[in-house]
Design a protein around this motif. Structure first.
Motif, PDB file in Angstrom:
ATOM      1  N   THR A  55       0.841  -1.209   0.000  1.00  0.00           N
ATOM      2  CA  THR A  55       0.000   0.000   0.000  1.00  0.00           C
ATOM      3  C   THR A  55       0.874   1.256   0.000  1.00  0.00           C
ATOM      4  OG1 THR A  55      -1.547  -1.265   1.326  1.00  0.00           O
ATOM      5  CG2 THR A  55      -1.933   1.107   1.212  1.00  0.00           C
TER       6      THR A  55
ATOM      7  N   TYR B  48     -10.572  -2.588  -6.210  1.00  0.00           N
ATOM      8  CA  TYR B  48     -11.182  -1.757  -5.165  1.00  0.00           C
ATOM      9  C   TYR B  48     -10.179  -1.354  -4.099  1.00  0.00           C
ATOM     10  CZ  TYR B  48     -15.543  -2.481  -7.485  1.00  0.00           C
ATOM     11  OH  TYR B  48     -16.528  -2.474  -8.442  1.00  0.00           O
ATOM     12  N   LYS B  49      -9.162  -2.170  -3.913  1.00  0.00           N
ATOM     13  CA  LYS B  49      -8.163  -1.844  -2.887  1.00  0.00           C
ATOM     14  C   LYS B  49      -7.270  -0.703  -3.387  1.00  0.00           C
ATOM     15  CE  LYS B  49      -5.328  -3.335   0.653  1.00  0.00           C
ATOM     16  NZ  LYS B  49      -4.491  -2.188   0.716  1.00  0.00           N
ATOM     17  N   THR B  50      -6.794  -0.829  -4.623  1.00  0.00           N
ATOM     18  CA  THR B  50      -5.813   0.166  -5.096  1.00  0.00           C
ATOM     19  C   THR B  50      -6.488   1.455  -5.582  1.00  0.00           C
ATOM     20  OG1 THR B  50      -5.848  -0.849  -7.269  1.00  0.00           O
ATOM     21  CG2 THR B  50      -4.077  -1.535  -5.804  1.00  0.00           C
ATOM     22  N   LYS B  51      -7.725   1.318  -6.023  1.00  0.00           N
ATOM     23  CA  LYS B  51      -8.462   2.479  -6.572  1.00  0.00           C
ATOM     24  C   LYS B  51      -7.643   3.182  -7.644  1.00  0.00           C
ATOM     25  CE  LYS B  51     -10.742   3.233  -2.168  1.00  0.00           C
ATOM     26  NZ  LYS B  51      -9.760   2.614  -1.280  1.00  0.00           N
TER      27      LYS B  51
ATOM     28  N   CYS C  62     -10.927  -7.993  -8.970  1.00  0.00           N
ATOM     29  CA  CYS C  62     -11.829  -6.933  -8.479  1.00  0.00           C
ATOM     30  C   CYS C  62     -11.398  -6.460  -7.094  1.00  0.00           C
ATOM     31  CB  CYS C  62     -13.263  -7.447  -8.392  1.00  0.00           C
ATOM     32  SG  CYS C  62     -14.027  -7.550  -9.984  1.00  0.00           S
TER      33      CYS C  62
ATOM     34  N   GLU D 293       0.717   3.821  -3.044  1.00  0.00           N
ATOM     35  CA  GLU D 293       0.251   5.192  -2.792  1.00  0.00           C
ATOM     36  C   GLU D 293       1.333   6.224  -3.088  1.00  0.00           C
ATOM     37  OE1 GLU D 293      -1.497   5.253   1.089  1.00  0.00           O
ATOM     38  OE2 GLU D 293      -3.288   4.195   0.386  1.00  0.00           O
TER      39      GLU D 293
END
Ligand SMILES: Nc1nc2c(ncn2[C@@H]2O[C@H](COP(=O)(O)OP(=O)(O)OP(=O)(O)O)[C@@H](O)[C@H]2O)c(=O)[nH]1
Length: 356
Positions: free
Chosen positions: A139, A180-183, A176, A143
């Motif tokens: 993450t 949704y986690k990484t957006k 999926c 990010e």
């Protein structure tokens, strides 16, 4: 989410106003072909006179078949991490990535320095997908990249292993969950299209009924039971019988093939070990006056037993020697104590005599 099959290189075109490099974070299940795909991309971009900036984030990879600009293995020694923290392979990879993430600001500086010359930054991730997607370090890295550069997740999928609708669906659900986690913008790369065309998968994604038909043809055994009341067991055994038939028909040949391959590999390995042993034991055998190897038709473990079965005479000599050694050691330890005892007795005797 966009889907793309590999093998059809199109024209390389970035948005005109895009002055920053685009970071492609390549993810996928183990063996889906991430590294091969990054290698292919690298070659493709070099050919287009747009060499990418390449980062390897897999600390456990043995060999990288393309030039990398930043390699996690130069910063963290994965084997040493495993040893020092007492970790297994997966723990070692997670910890190595965590350690590397603490330095990721430096990586960002390197990318910033190169942003004028590079249109793309390619990031190859560890084989175990969850290590990157569900870890704090994954993450942090995602990010950090996404907050400074246009970043896209490239989800590499092994098309040849997704022809079963259930496997396909679980692969897509995993994709999926990452989406949704990484957006982040997300491209599904259906790799290995040289083995099987990916159109069946695209069709499944676009037309639910086609997928439903494929799913309906799948044999899934479902049965309702009550373990307390004992209901449903007849149905259960009907399904067990069908599953066993399916095993005999579809699975058994494959397991037998695997067993044969394993047996062949084992016998080859045993033969190699025996040859090595014969080579190593050659001079020893001559010295000990053995009859030679022609009468030695034993496997390596048998040889170890043979070596243990020493002659009785030899055994006796050995045990005698052992006893002598022990006695000598004990006597040598006892001698001073005995001398002290004599000394004390003598002193007591003299003192008694002198009193008389
Ligand atoms: N036929 C075929 N094989 C491929 C293709 N891409 C990769 N492979 C093979 O798939 C295997 C795995 O490829 P890798 O690139 O190591 O896959 P990976 O996802 O990086 O593997 P991990 O690092 O273990 O996760 C290798 O044997 C590759 O040669 C492809 O497009 N077609």
């Amino acid at each position: 989410m966009a889907a793309a099959g590999s093998g059809e290189p199109g024209e390389m075109a970035l948005p005109k106003d895009c002055q920053e490099p685009v970071c492609l974070i390549v993810l996928g299940m183990a063996g889906s072909g991430k590294t091969t795909f990054v290698q292919r991309l690298t070659a493709y971009l070099h050919k287009k006179n747009s060499p990418p900036y390449v980062i390897n984030l897999d600390p456990a990879v043995h060999e990288i078949p393309f030039p990398v600009n930043i390699d996690i293995r130069d910063t963290v020694n994965y084997k040493e991490v495993m040893k020092q923290y007492g970790l297994g392979p997966n723990g070692g990879i997670v910890t190595s990535l965590n350690l590397f993430a603490t330095r990721f600001d430096q990586v960002m500086k390197f990318i910033e320095k190169r942003q004028k010359n590079c249109q793309y930054v390619l990031i190859d991730t560890p084989g175990q997908i969850e290590v990157f997607t569900w870890s704090a370090s994954g993450t942090i890295i995602t990010e950090a990249l996404a907050s400074s550069f246009p970043s896209v997740v490239i989800y590499v999928m092994d098309t040849s292993r997704s022809t079963n609708p259930v496997t396909f669906m679980s692969n897509m659900l995993y994709a999926c969950s990452i989406l949704y986690k990484t957006k982040l913008p997300f491209i599904v790369v259906m790799n290995k299209t040289d083995i099987i065309d990916h159109n069946f998968a695209v069709e499944w994604m676009q037309d639910f009924e086609t997928f439903q038909d494929a799913l309906n043809q799948e044999t899934t055994y479902v049965v309702g039971v009550s373990a307390v009341a004992g209901t449903g067991l007849d149905d259960f055994f009907v399904q067990v019988s069908q599953a066993a038939e399916e095993y005999q028909r579809d699975y058994r040949p494959e397991y037998e093939r695997l067993r044969r391959t394993l047996a062949e590999a084992q016998s080859k390995q045993q033969k190699e070990q025996l040859d090595r042993l014969r080579k190593d034991m050659g001079p020893v055998t001559l010295e000990s006056g053995s009859t030679g190897f022609d009468d030695l038709e034993l496997g390596p473990s048998d040889l170890i037993l043979t070596r243990g079965n020493v002659d009785v005479e030899e055994e006796e000599i050995d045990s005698d020697t052992d006893d002598i050694d022990h006695q000598t050691t004990e006597e040598s330890q006892e001698e001073p104590a005995f001398r002290n005892f004599l000394q004390e007795t003598k002193v007591q005797y003299h003192s008694r005599n002198s009193k008389k």
